[in-house]
Structure formats: C-alpha cells, structure tokens
Motif scaffolding. Structure first.
Motif, short mmCIF file in Angstrom:
data_model
loop_
_atom_site.label_atom_id
_atom_site.label_comp_id
_atom_site.label_asym_id
_atom_site.label_seq_id
_atom_site.Cartn_x
_atom_site.Cartn_y
_atom_site.Cartn_z
N GLY A 50 -56.13 -19.07 21.81
CA GLY A 50 -54.96 -19.87 21.55
C GLY A 50 -53.87 -19.10 20.82
N ALA A 51 -52.81 -19.82 20.50
CA ALA A 51 -51.63 -19.21 19.91
C ALA A 51 -51.80 -18.95 18.42
CB ALA A 51 -50.42 -20.12 20.13
N PHE A 52 -51.06 -17.97 17.92
CA PHE A 52 -50.99 -17.70 16.49
C PHE A 52 -49.73 -16.88 16.21
CE2 PHE A 52 -53.26 -14.05 18.26
CZ PHE A 52 -52.62 -12.97 17.67
N VAL A 53 -49.27 -16.93 14.97
CA VAL A 53 -48.23 -16.03 14.48
C VAL A 53 -48.86 -15.20 13.37
CG1 VAL A 53 -45.99 -15.82 13.35
CG2 VAL A 53 -46.35 -17.64 15.02
N LEU A 54 -48.94 -13.90 13.56
CA LEU A 54 -49.52 -13.00 12.58
C LEU A 54 -48.40 -12.34 11.79
CD1 LEU A 54 -52.20 -11.75 11.53
CD2 LEU A 54 -51.88 -9.92 13.20
N ALA A 55 -48.43 -12.49 10.46
CA ALA A 55 -47.32 -12.04 9.61
C ALA A 55 -47.79 -10.94 8.66
CB ALA A 55 -46.75 -13.21 8.83
N PRO A 56 -47.53 -9.67 8.97
CA PRO A 56 -47.94 -8.55 8.10
C PRO A 56 -46.81 -8.06 7.19
CG PRO A 56 -47.50 -7.74 10.32
CD PRO A 56 -47.05 -9.17 10.28
N GLN A 93 -33.71 -20.84 19.55
CA GLN A 93 -34.46 -19.67 19.99
C GLN A 93 -35.93 -19.79 19.60
OE1 GLN A 93 -33.75 -15.88 18.03
NE2 GLN A 93 -33.66 -14.86 20.01
N SER A 94 -36.21 -20.23 18.38
CA SER A 94 -37.58 -20.37 17.90
C SER A 94 -38.35 -21.38 18.72
CB SER A 94 -37.59 -20.78 16.42
OG SER A 94 -37.05 -19.75 15.61
N ILE A 95 -37.71 -22.50 19.05
CA ILE A 95 -38.38 -23.53 19.84
C ILE A 95 -38.75 -23.00 21.21
CG2 ILE A 95 -38.04 -25.75 21.00
CD1 ILE A 95 -36.34 -26.58 18.56
N ALA A 96 -37.82 -22.29 21.85
CA ALA A 96 -38.10 -21.74 23.18
C ALA A 96 -39.23 -20.72 23.13
CB ALA A 96 -36.83 -21.10 23.75
N GLN A 97 -39.20 -19.83 22.14
CA GLN A 97 -40.24 -18.81 22.02
C GLN A 97 -41.59 -19.44 21.69
OE1 GLN A 97 -38.32 -16.48 19.01
NE2 GLN A 97 -37.36 -15.10 20.47
N ALA A 98 -41.60 -20.41 20.78
CA ALA A 98 -42.84 -21.05 20.39
C ALA A 98 -43.45 -21.80 21.57
CB ALA A 98 -42.60 -22.01 19.23
N THR A 99 -42.60 -22.45 22.36
CA THR A 99 -43.09 -23.19 23.52
C THR A 99 -43.79 -22.26 24.50
OG1 THR A 99 -41.33 -24.83 23.29
CG2 THR A 99 -42.41 -24.68 25.43
N GLU A 100 -43.18 -21.09 24.72
CA GLU A 100 -43.77 -20.13 25.65
C GLU A 100 -45.09 -19.56 25.11
OE1 GLU A 100 -42.64 -16.00 28.04
OE2 GLU A 100 -41.18 -16.96 26.72
N ILE A 101 -45.12 -19.28 23.81
CA ILE A 101 -46.34 -18.74 23.19
C ILE A 101 -47.49 -19.73 23.32
CG2 ILE A 101 -47.40 -18.08 20.99
CD1 ILE A 101 -44.60 -16.97 20.21
N VAL A 102 -47.22 -21.01 23.01
CA VAL A 102 -48.26 -22.03 23.08
C VAL A 102 -48.71 -22.23 24.52
CG1 VAL A 102 -48.73 -24.48 22.76
CG2 VAL A 102 -47.51 -23.21 20.99
N ALA A 103 -47.75 -22.28 25.45
CA ALA A 103 -48.08 -22.51 26.85
C ALA A 103 -49.00 -21.42 27.40
CB ALA A 103 -46.80 -22.59 27.68
N ASN A 104 -48.81 -20.18 26.92
CA ASN A 104 -49.61 -19.06 27.40
C ASN A 104 -50.79 -18.72 26.50
OD1 ASN A 104 -48.06 -17.86 29.86
ND2 ASN A 104 -46.45 -18.19 28.35
N ALA A 105 -51.00 -19.54 25.44
CA ALA A 105 -52.11 -19.34 24.50
C ALA A 105 -52.12 -17.91 23.95
CB ALA A 105 -53.45 -19.65 25.19
#
Length: 246
Positions: free
Chosen positions: A43-49, A106-118
């Motif tokens: 699934g999706a995640f945002v990794l923040a280093p 922009q964030s909504i569009a990117q997040a939607t794509e990330i979630v859709a593609n897991a």
C-alpha cells in the motif's frame, strides 16, 4: 525474514537500477536499518527522511529497497525534462513537483495517484540540505504533510546518519576508507488522525509539518546519542537562501 512486497518481486526497471547502485553504494557504506517493520509492506506511504549530504538520496534509496519497497522520490519537475534521466524517472513512477505551484490541488492529485497505485513516495520535508551548522533537521516545508493528509496516507519518519563521512555537505566524495557505517532508523507513522479532513483550516499543515520534523529529530537524537537544539534552524532568520547552495 519479512516477505518482500509485490513491487520488489515484480520485474521492473528498479531491478536494473538496483543491480548498479547497490554494489557501488555497498563499497562506500555499510548500511544498517532499524525499525523496518514500521514501513508498510503493502500500500501507499509517504517516507520523510532528514537530508544532510548530497549522497543520501542514494543511501535512502538502497535502504528503502532493502526494506522491500521501491524507492520513488518526489523530484523537481525540471529533472523530468532531461533526456534519458526524465524517461527513467517517469518509467519508475517518480513524482514531479513544481516549486512555487499552489500546493493543495497538486497534493490531492499526487496523493490520489499514489493511493490508486498502492505506491510509496519519499519526500524530503526540509526541501534541501539542512542549513543547521551541526546537521540537525531544520525547519520543514509542507510537501510531505500535504501529501499524507490529502490521501490519508501513512506519514513515516526516517532518520539516518553517517553519510557525512562519505560526502560532507557540499563537499567532495571521499573514496577511502570504504564501508563506513551508515545507520537508518524508521519511526512509527506520525499520528495525524486529529488533523484529517482539516487540511484547509488555518495552521493544520504547519502543525502536521512540525509533528513530522519533531519525529525525525527524535529519531536522529537516538542515532547520534545527543540532544538537538531546542529551536529548529530557520534559514530565513539566519540570512540564508531557502534553496540551492548556502
């Protein structure tokens, strides 16, 4: 041993990149990863280093691959226009971002794509190499928090330390001695549950950004076995540019 995710076992361009990058980085760095169980296996995640060396995108990529996930970064849109590099970035699912563009849509569009593609994405919340004199995380930018809140995506803090031995900030790569230790620690996802659905309220994004920067700093304190300054470094208050070299 944890089961590898589907995106790592499925053939892709990442296999070719890993075959090249991992041996090269392995000569320079002995990478140790702690807390890998905190990075979602699927699934999706945002990794923040944190970001303290120009070589750490490569070590972060190797560490992420070793944890079973494909290392997709949020990168400057201009890089996607470079021949060959741009094609490679698009084919591996890197996420373009344009500096100065209105963040919410922009964030909504990117997040939607990330979630859709897991998929997961790696976002440096500082936006550039830290300006802190002692390499502590500086004031964060909102990109990682915006993405996580827009898509209801786990926001995972990551701290790493040791790359400054290989390549000091804005310095040259040091070839010897090889195999210097670089340590990573992955934290539990930052709790943003009370902020979900409130992205448009004043102060919400700032609060979410402060939480992830605090989580990264705590992890780095563990790695360095010392306490970070009470006040996070703010380039604008110290006469420094927010982007580019100092």
């Amino acid at each position: 041993m944890a089961r590898a995710s589907k995106e790592k076992t499925r053939p892709s361009l990442f296999w070719l990149l890993a075959a090249v990058v991992i041996p090269v980085i392995g000569w320079f760095a002995k990478i140790e990863v702690r807390g890998a169980e905190n990075l979602p296996r699927e699934g999706a995640f945002v990794l923040a280093p944190n970001h303290h060396s120009e070589i750490d995108p490569l070590t972060v990529a190797v560490a992420t691959w070793r944890m079973g996930r494909a290392p997709r970064f949020m990168a400057k849109e201009s890089l996607f226009r470079i021949p060959v590099l741009g094609a490679a970035m698009r084919s591996t699912g890197m996420v373009p971002v344009t500096r100065g563009k209105t963040g919410a849509s922009q964030s909504i569009a990117q997040a939607t794509e990330i979630v859709a593609n897991a998929r997961g994405v790696i976002v440096y919340p500082e936006g550039t190499l830290t300006r802190d004199p002692d390499l502590w995380p500086m004031r964060g930018k909102s990109g990682a928090a915006r993405l996580a809140l827009a898509g209801g995506i786990p926001l995972v803090p990551l701290a790493h330390w040791g790359e400054q031995q290989l390549m000091p900030r804005y310095g040259r790569l040091r070839l010897f001695p090889p195999r210097r230790r670089v340590t990573f620690v992955v934290g539990e996802p930052v709790d943003l549950s009370d902020l979900t659905g409130r992205e448009h309220e004043r102060g919400t994004i700032t609060e979410a950004t402060d939480r992830v920067m605090a989580a990264i700093t705590r992890l780095l304190e563990q790695l360095r076995d010392e306490k970070a300054p009470a006040d996070r470094w703010d380039p604008s208050k110290n006469g420094q540019n927010e982007t580019g070299r100092m």
